[in-house]
Scaffold this motif. Structure first.
Motif, PDB file in Angstrom:
ATOM      1  N   LEU A   1       0.999  -1.124  -0.025  1.00 33.98           N
ATOM      2  CA  LEU A   1       0.018   0.025  -0.047  1.00 33.98           C
ATOM      3  C   LEU A   1       0.899   1.333   0.024  1.00 33.98           C
ATOM      4  CD1 LEU A   1      -2.872  -1.042   2.522  1.00 33.98           C
ATOM      5  CD2 LEU A   1      -2.938  -1.218  -0.048  1.00 33.98           C
ATOM      6  N   ALA A   2       0.420   2.359  -0.419  1.00 34.72           N
ATOM      7  CA  ALA A   2       0.893   3.473  -0.255  1.00 34.72           C
ATOM      8  C   ALA A   2       1.171   4.126   0.877  1.00 34.72           C
ATOM      9  CB  ALA A   2       0.231   4.508  -1.300  1.00 34.72           C
ATOM     10  N   GLU A   3       2.201   5.128   0.977  1.00 31.91           N
ATOM     11  CA  GLU A   3       2.649   5.708   2.322  1.00 31.91           C
ATOM     12  C   GLU A   3       1.462   6.770   2.342  1.00 31.91           C
ATOM     13  OE1 GLU A   3       4.191   4.854   4.502  1.00 31.91           O
ATOM     14  OE2 GLU A   3       5.748   3.223   3.612  1.00 31.91           O
ATOM     15  N   PRO A   4       1.172   7.206   3.580  1.00 36.71           N
ATOM     16  CA  PRO A   4       1.173   6.231   5.070  1.00 36.71           C
ATOM     17  C   PRO A   4       0.393   5.002   5.207  1.00 36.71           C
ATOM     18  CG  PRO A   4      -0.359   8.135   5.512  1.00 36.71           C
ATOM     19  CD  PRO A   4      -0.055   8.253   3.993  1.00 36.71           C
ATOM     20  N   LYS A   5       1.261   3.885   5.307  1.00 32.54           N
ATOM     21  CA  LYS A   5       0.443   2.620   4.907  1.00 32.54           C
ATOM     22  C   LYS A   5      -0.748   2.262   5.989  1.00 32.54           C
ATOM     23  CE  LYS A   5       4.545   0.347   3.257  1.00 32.54           C
ATOM     24  NZ  LYS A   5       4.359   0.226   1.870  1.00 32.54           N
ATOM     25  N   VAL A   6      -0.644   2.768   7.254  1.00 32.45           N
ATOM     26  CA  VAL A   6      -1.726   2.297   8.170  1.00 32.45           C
ATOM     27  C   VAL A   6      -3.007   3.419   7.816  1.00 32.45           C
ATOM     28  CG1 VAL A   6      -2.470   2.688  10.551  1.00 32.45           C
ATOM     29  CG2 VAL A   6      -0.044   1.995  10.119  1.00 32.45           C
ATOM     30  N   ARG A   7      -2.995   4.458   7.278  1.00 37.58           N
ATOM     31  CA  ARG A   7      -3.991   5.317   7.128  1.00 37.58           C
ATOM     32  C   ARG A   7      -4.626   4.772   5.660  1.00 37.58           C
ATOM     33  NH1 ARG A   7      -3.517  11.767   6.259  1.00 37.58           N
ATOM     34  NH2 ARG A   7      -2.426  11.073   4.453  1.00 37.58           N
ATOM     35  N   THR A   8      -3.640   4.537   4.789  1.00 30.83           N
ATOM     36  CA  THR A   8      -4.357   3.925   3.574  1.00 30.83           C
ATOM     37  C   THR A   8      -4.957   2.590   3.887  1.00 30.83           C
ATOM     38  OG1 THR A   8      -2.253   5.141   2.356  1.00 30.83           O
ATOM     39  CG2 THR A   8      -3.535   3.258   1.201  1.00 30.83           C
ATOM     40  N   GLY A   9      -4.368   1.839   4.249  1.00 30.28           N
ATOM     41  CA  GLY A   9      -5.264   0.537   4.912  1.00 30.28           C
ATOM     42  C   GLY A   9      -6.562   0.764   5.416  1.00 30.28           C
ATOM     43  N   LYS A  10      -6.436   1.709   6.603  1.00 35.34           N
ATOM     44  CA  LYS A  10      -7.854   1.846   7.171  1.00 35.34           C
ATOM     45  C   LYS A  10      -8.852   2.510   6.159  1.00 35.34           C
ATOM     46  CE  LYS A  10      -6.005   2.843  11.864  1.00 35.34           C
ATOM     47  NZ  LYS A  10      -6.189   3.778  12.902  1.00 35.34           N
ATOM     48  N   MET A  11      -8.431   3.422   5.276  1.00 33.49           N
ATOM     49  CA  MET A  11      -9.401   3.718   4.438  1.00 33.49           C
ATOM     50  C   MET A  11      -9.738   2.722   3.243  1.00 33.49           C
ATOM     51  SD  MET A  11      -7.458   7.539   3.442  1.00 33.49           S
ATOM     52  CE  MET A  11      -8.532   7.781   2.285  1.00 33.49           C
TER      53      MET A  11
END
Length: 486
Positions: free
Chosen positions: A78-88
């Protein structure tokens, strides 16, 4: 792939909204009628049977959760920031899944959709919704339904091919933990990815042949394995959260995986019980066979590891023979002199065996002795800081032992080390760095041999060292591999 996904979402959104508004007068009656029918069924067969039917339907459709699983398994892409991208991404998938599931079920109820031979329920519902759709004098129902089904087929085709992308990555994770041949951990190697894709292809073809392409059998096979995977993953996550329960807020994080675990285990049990005679036993047989294969491979690696430890005990006597020297007498390496570079794996035996072999076969040929090692992550080091630090300490300590051994004998020595999931790729990069520092370097490695070798054990061992030798030879570097008899 984005046009396929957006076309699927857009057309289904339009048809679901049109279908609901087309029978909006029945929306207010859906919940009361559903409650009344459920109570009526419960009075006839009992609540246990109703719940069993609910979990059966839920489990057979539970494969849709693999989209969420796929995002979880692909966080590193996933694109950075990975955690925020993952949540979205999770929110987008969950929202679209909830809308599609609820909307389509409402269409079935509002439009009284019945099974028509040769058609999916969706196609039947969409035909009914668009029956009166016209552009001028032309009825466009067939075009709208046809394009919608094409987008659906395209999305299913993409989803089906996702296994060929994820398959080699799953094999790599299993290979790192020694449940599959270790060479599958080298995703940088084209043969590994190609062989992984071929393995997925043959497995898919085998599943079609065994089931005769019957969809109801394939769905059962898929659902059982999906919920088996979910159950094992959630059991591991719940166990991890339980071990960390003394941390602040950890119990709250335990609730969701634990409740999910109970649901998945229950659904798995219901599916196996309900579908055992109609495909369930085939799934258990095939999956059980793969699990048994994994245990056999792990047993073979444990057996060799035991033999290596016995060899280490013999070779370790060389480390115990210390020579007295002053601290100021540490010999300095000369980059311009001939240099022997030893590729060290996770065992001390191979490195020490190679070192003693070079000293015996090439006396006074090499001035510098350089030791290079890439420590391989496994799944535990990735999530446990203590195990990660222990891996780091063990690696540097082992390499320092080699350097001290050489210094005690007046041999200039240094070590290089790194960490990676793909050992061959990182070792190749490390070799490039060493070759720049020492232009007259010759690389040495060891391969394991034993008296009871056969075709299958050959598949499990020595692949990495051969792949590395081929890569170094292609770069014009010299690498010699010598046998180490266990």
């Amino acid at each position: 792939l984005m046009p396929i996904f957006l076309g699927f979402i857009g057309l289904h959104f339009m048809l679901i909204v049109a279908g609901i508004f087309g029978h909006s007068e029945g929306v207010s009656l859906l919940v009361p009628e559903a409650v009344a029918e459920t109570k009526s069924m419960a009075s006839e067969v009992g609540w246990l049977a109703v719940l069993a039917l609910l979990f059966k339907a839920f489990s057979l459709g539970g494969g849709t959760y693999t989209g969420i699983e796929a995002v979880s398994n692909s966080m590193h892409h996933l694109a950075e920031p990975k955690v925020r991208t993952g949540k979205m991404t999770m929110i987008a998938i969950a929202a679209s899944l909830a809308f599609m599931a609820c909307g389509i079920i409402m269409l079935y109820l509002l439009w009284d959709v019945e099974k028509v031979a040769g058609e999916t329920l969706n196609a039947t519902a969409f035909k009914a919704i668009t029956a009166d759709w016209h552009i001028g004098d032309m009825n466009v129902s067939g075009w709208v339904v046809g394009v919608t089904m094409i987008f659906s087929a395209g999305l299913l085709f993409v989803a089906g091919n996702a296994g060929f992308i994820a398959g080699p990555a799953v094999l790599a994770n299993m290979a790192i933990d020694r449940w599959m041949p270790h060479s599958f951990s080298l995703l940088s190697n084209r043969l590994v990815t190609k062989n992984g894709i071929l393995l997925m292809g043959f497995a898919a073809a085998g599943a079609l042949l065994i089931t005769g392409g019957q969809v109801h059998l394939l769905v059962v096979l898929y659902s059982i394995n999906v919920f088996l995977t979910f159950s094992l993953s959630l059991a591991g996550l719940s166990s991890y959260r339980w071990r960390k329960r003394r941390r602040k807020g950890s119990l709250r994080k335990l609730i969701i995986p634990f409740v999910s675990l109970i649901i998945c285990v229950f659904i798995l049990g219901v599916t196996i019980f309900e579908k055992f005679t109609t495909g369930g036993w085939i799934t258990i047989f095939v999956t059980g066979g793969l699990i048994a294969l994994g245990f056999w491979i792990r047993k073979q690696y444990d057996k060799v590891a035991c033999q290596v430890r016995q060899t280490e005990e013999v070779l370790a006597q060389a480390f115990s023979k210390k020579r007295q020297r002053a601290e100021t007498q540490v010999p300095e390496v000369d980059p311009e002199k001939p240099t022997a570079v030893f590729i060290i794996d996770e065992t001390a035996a191979s490195g020490l065996h190679t070192l003693l072999w070079v000293q015996r076969e090439f006396p006074r040929t090499y001035t510098n002795f350089i030791f290079a090692s890439v420590a391989e992550f496994d799944t535990e080091e990735l999530v446990d800081d203590n195990k990660w630090r222990r891996l780091n300490v063990n690696t540097t300590t082992r390499l320092q032992q080699y350097v001290d051994y050489c210094h005690d004998r007046g041999i200039p020595s240094k070590y290089y080390h790194a960490f990676s999931i793909d050992v061959a790729q990182r070792m190749e990069e490390l070799a490039d760095q060493i070759a720049q520092d020492y232009p007259r370097a010759t690389f040495f490695g060891a391969k394991v041999i034993s008296d009871d070798e056969n075709f299958f054990t050959q598949l499990l061992h020595n692949k990495i060292i051969y792949i590395l030798q081929k890569r170094l030879h292609n770069r014009g570097k010299t690498m010699i591999i010598m046998p180490m008899k266990l």
